[in-house]
Design a protein around this motif. Structure first.
Motif, PDB file in Angstrom:
ATOM      1  N   GLN A 150       0.849  -1.187   0.000  1.00  0.00           N
ATOM      2  CA  GLN A 150       0.000   0.000   0.000  1.00  0.00           C
ATOM      3  C   GLN A 150       0.887   1.240   0.000  1.00  0.00           C
ATOM      4  O   GLN A 150       2.103   1.128  -0.001  1.00  0.00           O
ATOM      5  N   THR A 151       0.265   2.413  -0.020  1.00  0.00           N
ATOM      6  CA  THR A 151       1.064   3.641  -0.034  1.00  0.00           C
ATOM      7  C   THR A 151       0.534   4.644   0.984  1.00  0.00           C
ATOM      8  O   THR A 151      -0.649   4.618   1.339  1.00  0.00           O
TER       9      THR A 151
ATOM     10  N   GLU B  54     -13.316   7.383   7.860  1.00  0.00           N
ATOM     11  CA  GLU B  54     -12.261   7.219   6.852  1.00  0.00           C
ATOM     12  C   GLU B  54     -12.185   5.749   6.438  1.00  0.00           C
ATOM     13  O   GLU B  54     -12.084   4.871   7.286  1.00  0.00           O
TER      14      GLU B  54
ATOM     15  N   GLY C  39      -9.764   3.179   4.658  1.00  0.00           N
ATOM     16  CA  GLY C  39      -8.365   3.025   4.227  1.00  0.00           C
ATOM     17  C   GLY C  39      -7.423   3.756   5.155  1.00  0.00           C
ATOM     18  O   GLY C  39      -6.850   4.788   4.790  1.00  0.00           O
TER      19      GLY C  39
ATOM     20  N   GLY D 128      -4.466   2.872   6.227  1.00  0.00           N
ATOM     21  CA  GLY D 128      -3.105   2.843   5.671  1.00  0.00           C
ATOM     22  C   GLY D 128      -2.063   3.172   6.716  1.00  0.00           C
ATOM     23  O   GLY D 128      -1.987   2.528   7.763  1.00  0.00           O
ATOM     24  N   SER D 129      -1.278   4.208   6.456  1.00  0.00           N
ATOM     25  CA  SER D 129      -0.220   4.625   7.393  1.00  0.00           C
ATOM     26  C   SER D 129      -0.774   5.318   8.630  1.00  0.00           C
ATOM     27  O   SER D 129      -0.081   5.481   9.625  1.00  0.00           O
TER      28      SER D 129
ATOM     29  N   GLU E 103      -9.543  -0.266   8.069  1.00  0.00           N
ATOM     30  CA  GLU E 103      -8.470  -0.777   7.206  1.00  0.00           C
ATOM     31  C   GLU E 103      -8.659  -2.280   7.020  1.00  0.00           C
ATOM     32  O   GLU E 103      -8.951  -2.990   7.972  1.00  0.00           O
ATOM     33  N   ARG E 104      -8.460  -2.754   5.779  1.00  0.00           N
ATOM     34  CA  ARG E 104      -8.688  -4.189   5.547  1.00  0.00           C
ATOM     35  C   ARG E 104      -7.412  -5.025   5.562  1.00  0.00           C
ATOM     36  O   ARG E 104      -7.468  -6.242   5.470  1.00  0.00           O
ATOM     37  N   GLN E 105      -6.234  -4.384   5.655  1.00  0.00           N
ATOM     38  CA  GLN E 105      -4.986  -5.142   5.760  1.00  0.00           C
ATOM     39  C   GLN E 105      -4.613  -5.252   7.236  1.00  0.00           C
ATOM     40  O   GLN E 105      -4.283  -4.249   7.879  1.00  0.00           O
TER      41      GLN E 105
ATOM     42  N   LEU F 291      -1.357  -3.561   8.467  1.00  0.00           N
ATOM     43  CA  LEU F 291      -1.414  -2.102   8.613  1.00  0.00           C
ATOM     44  C   LEU F 291      -2.288  -1.717   9.806  1.00  0.00           C
ATOM     45  O   LEU F 291      -1.971  -0.777  10.547  1.00  0.00           O
TER      46      LEU F 291
ATOM     47  N   ASP G 269     -13.785  -4.476   6.212  1.00  0.00           N
ATOM     48  CA  ASP G 269     -13.967  -4.107   4.817  1.00  0.00           C
ATOM     49  C   ASP G 269     -14.760  -2.812   4.693  1.00  0.00           C
ATOM     50  O   ASP G 269     -15.964  -2.784   4.955  1.00  0.00           O
ATOM     51  N   GLY G 270     -14.078  -1.780   4.298  1.00  0.00           N
ATOM     52  CA  GLY G 270     -14.679  -0.456   4.197  1.00  0.00           C
ATOM     53  C   GLY G 270     -15.747  -0.329   3.129  1.00  0.00           C
ATOM     54  O   GLY G 270     -16.484   0.662   3.113  1.00  0.00           O
TER      55      GLY G 270
ATOM     56  N   THR H 157      -9.836   6.652   0.875  1.00  0.00           N
ATOM     57  CA  THR H 157      -8.464   6.988   0.480  1.00  0.00           C
ATOM     58  C   THR H 157      -7.856   5.936  -0.453  1.00  0.00           C
ATOM     59  O   THR H 157      -6.644   5.863  -0.594  1.00  0.00           O
TER      60      THR H 157
ATOM     61  N   LEU I 145     -10.145  -2.538  -2.336  1.00  0.00           N
ATOM     62  CA  LEU I 145     -10.329  -3.968  -2.588  1.00  0.00           C
ATOM     63  C   LEU I 145     -11.551  -4.468  -1.858  1.00  0.00           C
ATOM     64  O   LEU I 145     -11.870  -3.989  -0.770  1.00  0.00           O
TER      65      LEU I 145
HETATM   66  N1  SAH Z   1      -5.021   7.211   4.204  1.00  0.00           N
HETATM   67  C1  SAH Z   1      -3.889   6.398   3.883  1.00  0.00           C
HETATM   68  C2  SAH Z   1      -3.930   5.928   2.446  1.00  0.00           C
HETATM   69  C3  SAH Z   1      -3.456   4.537   2.339  1.00  0.00           C
HETATM   70  S1  SAH Z   1      -3.660   3.800   0.761  1.00  0.00           S
HETATM   71  C4  SAH Z   1      -2.575   7.098   4.154  1.00  0.00           C
HETATM   72  O1  SAH Z   1      -2.517   8.326   4.095  1.00  0.00           O
HETATM   73  O2  SAH Z   1      -1.599   6.412   4.434  1.00  0.00           O
HETATM   74  C5  SAH Z   1      -5.284   3.110   0.866  1.00  0.00           C
HETATM   75  C6  SAH Z   1      -5.540   2.148   1.984  1.00  0.00           C
HETATM   76  O3  SAH Z   1      -6.853   1.585   1.774  1.00  0.00           O
HETATM   77  C7  SAH Z   1      -4.591   0.957   2.038  1.00  0.00           C
HETATM   78  O4  SAH Z   1      -4.038   0.878   3.319  1.00  0.00           O
HETATM   79  C8  SAH Z   1      -5.495  -0.256   1.742  1.00  0.00           C
HETATM   80  O5  SAH Z   1      -5.096  -1.427   2.428  1.00  0.00           O
HETATM   81  C9  SAH Z   1      -6.839   0.256   2.212  1.00  0.00           C
HETATM   82  N2  SAH Z   1      -7.990  -0.444   1.641  1.00  0.00           N
HETATM   83  C10 SAH Z   1      -8.131  -0.967   0.400  1.00  0.00           C
HETATM   84  N3  SAH Z   1      -9.351  -1.536   0.267  1.00  0.00           N
HETATM   85  C11 SAH Z   1      -9.995  -1.366   1.455  1.00  0.00           C
HETATM   86  C12 SAH Z   1     -11.279  -1.751   1.943  1.00  0.00           C
HETATM   87  N4  SAH Z   1     -12.160  -2.407   1.202  1.00  0.00           N
HETATM   88  N5  SAH Z   1     -11.592  -1.407   3.224  1.00  0.00           N
HETATM   89  C13 SAH Z   1     -10.723  -0.720   4.007  1.00  0.00           C
HETATM   90  N6  SAH Z   1      -9.487  -0.344   3.597  1.00  0.00           N
HETATM   91  C14 SAH Z   1      -9.133  -0.669   2.342  1.00  0.00           C
END
Ligand code: SAH
Length: 213
Positions: free
Chosen positions: A61-62, A86, A88, A90-91, A109-111, A114, A136-137, A153, A209
């Motif tokens: 991811q980023t 929010e 995602g 992520g970080s 967050e789904r990972q 993270l 799962d968002g 995001t 995803l």
């Molecule tokens: N807001 C974060 C952006 C991370 S990138 C930041 O500034 O760091 C997007 C993130 O969305 C990733 O961590 C990815 O794992 C997450 N993501 C992807 N599909 C998702 C879903 N269905 N539900 C929740 N998070 C999801």
């Protein structure tokens, strides 16, 4: 980790760059001036924290580009009493920016990797979202709905209807939509079934995803 005067100087320069690129919200720039982005970076990339670029974090991811974080935060139009969801985490950097705008932040967050990382980081940094959820968002976060604002995001192939449902009337959803290239959209819920839709140009995101991928 430390936040030194050197970091603070680099951050002020970055805010100047964002201003030149068109970010005009004083609140958003003020909040971003106070948040050490280097705390949210992959350890090998901390020296790039104040470049206006997205960088890899764990799980492929980023961390979003600062301009993108500022832009999405700006068009989300957050007020201090708003309840914000929010999708995602992520970080956790965007979460931290949202927490500078309102204390009522929920993030999903789904990972797993993270999610665990940000759980630790948020407690180290004393950042307290109301909920930091592994899930799962696509489904939003129904237990604590409705929300005044929802921000996605990751790039969504289509707009999840659950997110539109979980907005209050008058609420806004900011979401990048598309497959490889994403268009930033803002939906405003004007009545239970009616949405006003505005577009804000092209951005590039990692994909949102679902259960199947
Ligand atoms: N807001 C974060 C952006 C991370 S990138 C930041 O500034 O760091 C997007 C993130 O969305 C990733 O961590 C990815 O794992 C997450 N993501 C992807 N599909 C998702 C879903 N269905 N539900 C929740 N998070 C999801």
């Amino acid at each position: 980790m430390k936040d030194t005067t050197k970091h603070q100087g680099l951050r002020r320069q970055l805010m100047e760059t964002l201003r030149k690129k068109g970010i005009s919200s004083a609140e958003v720039l003020q909040v971003m001036t106070t948040i050490p982005r280097h705390f949210f970076m992959d350890p090998g990339l901390v020296n790039f924290a104040y470049e206006d670029q997205a960088y890899p974090i764990a799980a492929e991811q980023t961390i979003s580009q600062p301009y993108t974080v500022a832009f999405q935060s700006q068009i989300l139009e957050v007020a201090p009493h708003h309840k914000v969801l929010e999708i995602g985490t992520g970080s956790g950097y965007q979460t931290a920016v949202l927490l500078g705008l309102t204390p009522h932040v929920y993030t999903v967050e789904r990972q797993q990797e993270l999610f665990k990382k940000t759980q630790r980081l948020f407690s180290q940094l004393n950042l307290r979202p109301k909920k930091n959820v592994f899930g799962d968002g696509y489904k939003g976060l129904p237990d604590t709905a409705p929300y005044d604002r929802i921000i996605v995001t990751a790039g969504a192939p289509k707009v999840p209807k659950e997110l539109l449902q979980q907005l209050v009337v008058g609420g806004k959803l900011v979401i990048p939509v598309g497959v490889k290239e994403h268009v930033m959209f803002r939906f405003t819920k004007t009545s239970e079934k009616i949405f006003d839709k505005e577009s804000f140009g092209n951005f590039r995101f990692v994909p949102l995803l679902n259960d199947k991928n």
